[in-house]
Design a protein around this motif. Sequence first.
Motif, PDB file in Angstrom:
ATOM      1  N   ASP A  78      50.827  43.999  -6.732  1.00  0.00           N
ATOM      2  CA  ASP A  78      50.300  45.269  -7.230  1.00  0.00           C
ATOM      3  C   ASP A  78      48.806  45.061  -7.473  1.00  0.00           C
ATOM      4  N   SER A  79      48.172  45.935  -8.239  1.00  0.00           N
ATOM      5  CA  SER A  79      46.712  45.839  -8.369  1.00  0.00           C
ATOM      6  C   SER A  79      46.253  44.639  -9.214  1.00  0.00           C
ATOM      7  N   LYS A  80      47.158  44.079 -10.026  1.00  0.00           N
ATOM      8  CA  LYS A  80      46.755  42.994 -10.933  1.00  0.00           C
ATOM      9  C   LYS A  80      47.405  41.638 -10.613  1.00  0.00           C
ATOM     10  N   TYR A  81      48.619  41.671 -10.094  1.00  0.00           N
ATOM     11  CA  TYR A  81      49.401  40.438  -9.966  1.00  0.00           C
ATOM     12  C   TYR A  81      50.002  40.264  -8.567  1.00  0.00           C
ATOM     13  N   LEU A  82      50.333  38.990  -8.271  1.00  0.00           N
ATOM     14  CA  LEU A  82      51.201  38.661  -7.139  1.00  0.00           C
ATOM     15  C   LEU A  82      52.511  38.156  -7.740  1.00  0.00           C
ATOM     16  N   TYR A  83      53.601  38.422  -7.059  1.00  0.00           N
ATOM     17  CA  TYR A  83      54.917  38.037  -7.562  1.00  0.00           C
ATOM     18  C   TYR A  83      55.662  37.264  -6.474  1.00  0.00           C
ATOM     19  N   MET A  84      56.236  36.123  -6.862  1.00  0.00           N
ATOM     20  CA  MET A  84      57.011  35.319  -5.913  1.00  0.00           C
ATOM     21  C   MET A  84      58.440  35.185  -6.446  1.00  0.00           C
ATOM     22  N   LEU A  85      59.374  35.811  -5.754  1.00  0.00           N
ATOM     23  CA  LEU A  85      60.778  35.816  -6.183  1.00  0.00           C
ATOM     24  C   LEU A  85      61.479  34.576  -5.635  1.00  0.00           C
ATOM     25  N   GLN A  86      61.830  33.655  -6.525  1.00  0.00           N
ATOM     26  CA  GLN A  86      62.371  32.368  -6.102  1.00  0.00           C
ATOM     27  C   GLN A  86      63.770  32.132  -6.658  1.00  0.00           C
ATOM     28  N   GLU A  87      64.425  31.165  -6.058  1.00  0.00           N
ATOM     29  CA  GLU A  87      65.719  30.698  -6.537  1.00  0.00           C
ATOM     30  C   GLU A  87      65.540  30.174  -7.971  1.00  0.00           C
ATOM     31  N   ALA A  88      66.474  30.521  -8.851  1.00  0.00           N
ATOM     32  CA  ALA A  88      66.417  29.998 -10.225  1.00  0.00           C
ATOM     33  C   ALA A  88      67.236  28.711 -10.289  1.00  0.00           C
ATOM     34  N   CYS A  89      66.594  27.613 -10.667  1.00  0.00           N
ATOM     35  CA  CYS A  89      67.297  26.339 -10.868  1.00  0.00           C
ATOM     36  C   CYS A  89      67.317  26.102 -12.374  1.00  0.00           C
ATOM     37  N   LEU A  90      68.478  26.305 -12.972  1.00  0.00           N
ATOM     38  CA  LEU A  90      68.533  26.361 -14.443  1.00  0.00           C
ATOM     39  C   LEU A  90      68.882  25.026 -15.103  1.00  0.00           C
ATOM     40  N   GLY A  91      68.872  23.944 -14.313  1.00  0.00           N
ATOM     41  CA  GLY A  91      69.158  22.633 -14.902  1.00  0.00           C
ATOM     42  C   GLY A  91      67.973  22.009 -15.615  1.00  0.00           C
ATOM     43  N   PRO A 101      45.017  41.475 -16.900  1.00  0.00           N
ATOM     44  CA  PRO A 101      43.757  41.163 -16.206  1.00  0.00           C
ATOM     45  C   PRO A 101      43.204  42.409 -15.517  1.00  0.00           C
ATOM     46  N   PRO A 102      41.917  42.386 -15.155  1.00  0.00           N
ATOM     47  CA  PRO A 102      41.365  43.549 -14.439  1.00  0.00           C
ATOM     48  C   PRO A 102      42.003  43.683 -13.050  1.00  0.00           C
ATOM     49  N   ASP A 103      41.925  44.880 -12.491  1.00  0.00           N
ATOM     50  CA  ASP A 103      42.441  45.108 -11.145  1.00  0.00           C
ATOM     51  C   ASP A 103      41.669  44.253 -10.141  1.00  0.00           C
ATOM     52  N   GLU A 104      42.331  43.919  -9.049  1.00  0.00           N
ATOM     53  CA  GLU A 104      41.675  43.163  -7.982  1.00  0.00           C
ATOM     54  C   GLU A 104      42.214  43.726  -6.672  1.00  0.00           C
ATOM     55  N   GLU A 105      41.405  44.532  -6.021  1.00  0.00           N
ATOM     56  CA  GLU A 105      41.876  45.269  -4.835  1.00  0.00           C
ATOM     57  C   GLU A 105      41.080  44.933  -3.575  1.00  0.00           C
ATOM     58  N   SER A 106      40.571  43.678  -3.487  1.00  0.00           N
ATOM     59  CA  SER A 106      39.739  43.358  -2.312  1.00  0.00           C
ATOM     60  C   SER A 106      40.549  43.223  -1.024  1.00  0.00           C
ATOM     61  N   GLY A 107      41.886  42.993  -1.183  1.00  0.00           N
ATOM     62  CA  GLY A 107      42.763  43.008  -0.004  1.00  0.00           C
ATOM     63  C   GLY A 107      43.040  41.662   0.634  1.00  0.00           C
ATOM     64  N   TRP A 108      42.592  40.555   0.018  1.00  0.00           N
ATOM     65  CA  TRP A 108      42.852  39.229   0.596  1.00  0.00           C
ATOM     66  C   TRP A 108      44.343  38.911   0.624  1.00  0.00           C
ATOM     67  N   ASP A 109      45.113  39.621  -0.217  1.00  0.00           N
ATOM     68  CA  ASP A 109      46.524  39.316  -0.405  1.00  0.00           C
ATOM     69  C   ASP A 109      47.454  40.266   0.337  1.00  0.00           C
ATOM     70  N   LEU A 110      46.958  40.913   1.388  1.00  0.00           N
ATOM     71  CA  LEU A 110      47.770  41.933   2.068  1.00  0.00           C
ATOM     72  C   LEU A 110      49.120  41.433   2.552  1.00  0.00           C
ATOM     73  N   GLU A 111      49.203  40.135   2.907  1.00  0.00           N
ATOM     74  CA  GLU A 111      50.482  39.657   3.451  1.00  0.00           C
ATOM     75  C   GLU A 111      51.562  39.525   2.386  1.00  0.00           C
ATOM     76  N   PHE A 112      51.172  39.596   1.103  1.00  0.00           N
ATOM     77  CA  PHE A 112      52.186  39.636   0.055  1.00  0.00           C
ATOM     78  C   PHE A 112      52.863  41.000   0.089  1.00  0.00           C
TER      79      PHE A 112
END
Length: 350
Positions: free
Chosen positions: A109-122, A339-350
């Motif tokens: 989104d405009s502020k964050y990147l999110y990586m949905l990963q497997e949860a290893c709860l050990g 954090p402030p918005d960051e919309e420069s577009g370097w992260d388009l592949e996310f």
Amino acid sequence: MQLIGGLDDDSSRHNESDELKAKLEAEAVFFSTVSLNDFHVICTLGVGGFSRVELVQLKSDTSRSFAMKVLKKRHILDTSQQGHILSERRIMMDAHGPFTVRLYRTFRDSKYLYMLQEACLGGELWTLLSARGSFEDGTTRFYTGCVVEALAFLHVRGIIYRDLKPENIILDHRGYAKLVDFGFAKKVGLGQKTWTFCGTPEYVAPEIILNKGHDISADCWSLGILIYELLSGSPPFSGSDPMNTYNIILRGIDMVEFPKKISKSAANLIKRLCRDNPSERVGNQKNGVKDIQKHKWFEGFNWEGLRQTTLAPPFTPTVEGPLDTRNFDCFPDDSEAPPPDEESGWDLEF
């Protein structure tokens, strides 16, 4: 008879790989349909320099939980980490090994990147090591075996991991160990070198310190350091500050006095992994990782049982369900201003 056995073995492998392919395709279809709003945040599992890892639950299926890594885009830009983050995403989306933590999909989104990963709860291997002080031979062999399998999987794909340490090894609910955090991982062509200076000081290979260029053999060095730390409770090279540590590393492994609790065969493997000359390191010769697996210290170790996950782990964590976070420290909720918005577009592949 032998020939038929060989064919059967091949066909069962084909079936296995077909099954895996079908499973991955079904997963990809499922995850392509979910959005950030489909998850409910349970709590924070970890906090890093510019990221947090949250345990999240799927609203439509409460039996499924995941680890969501949340990164501040502006901070990534300010510290010029874009390349590392994009590399981490590409490598993890591609590397579906049984001993590496899975990345299912990413969001932005405009502020964050999110990586949905497997949860290893050990919990982290580091937590277990701190509680016990050190591990005995059999325990260390099991965790090292998991790491060797993970590195073999990455190396054959031309990927150097470059951040091996107990904090980056996490246990699943069964007690099997997986590599997590691919922020320093890099894909280099087979036989190619790279020159980035990175890693944790105590684990850095001499050729990285000397800026001679490095390849997958840097991971072999770090594996030797890991085995030493798991068996003794602390790494073999450690100084008052990073520069001091690097100077101690450059003196070489032969200057290190090994504690009595490290057996002769373990010490031999550590020394062969930590040769100053990368081409002399076990695991970096023509038989690759097989030389590590055939080393005397691994004599009698059930590699097939490890791969099939039929081998009993030395420690089974207590995990009662998908939301059980008892194996992690408690972290307060994020109280910082967004954090402030960051919309420069370097992260388009996310």
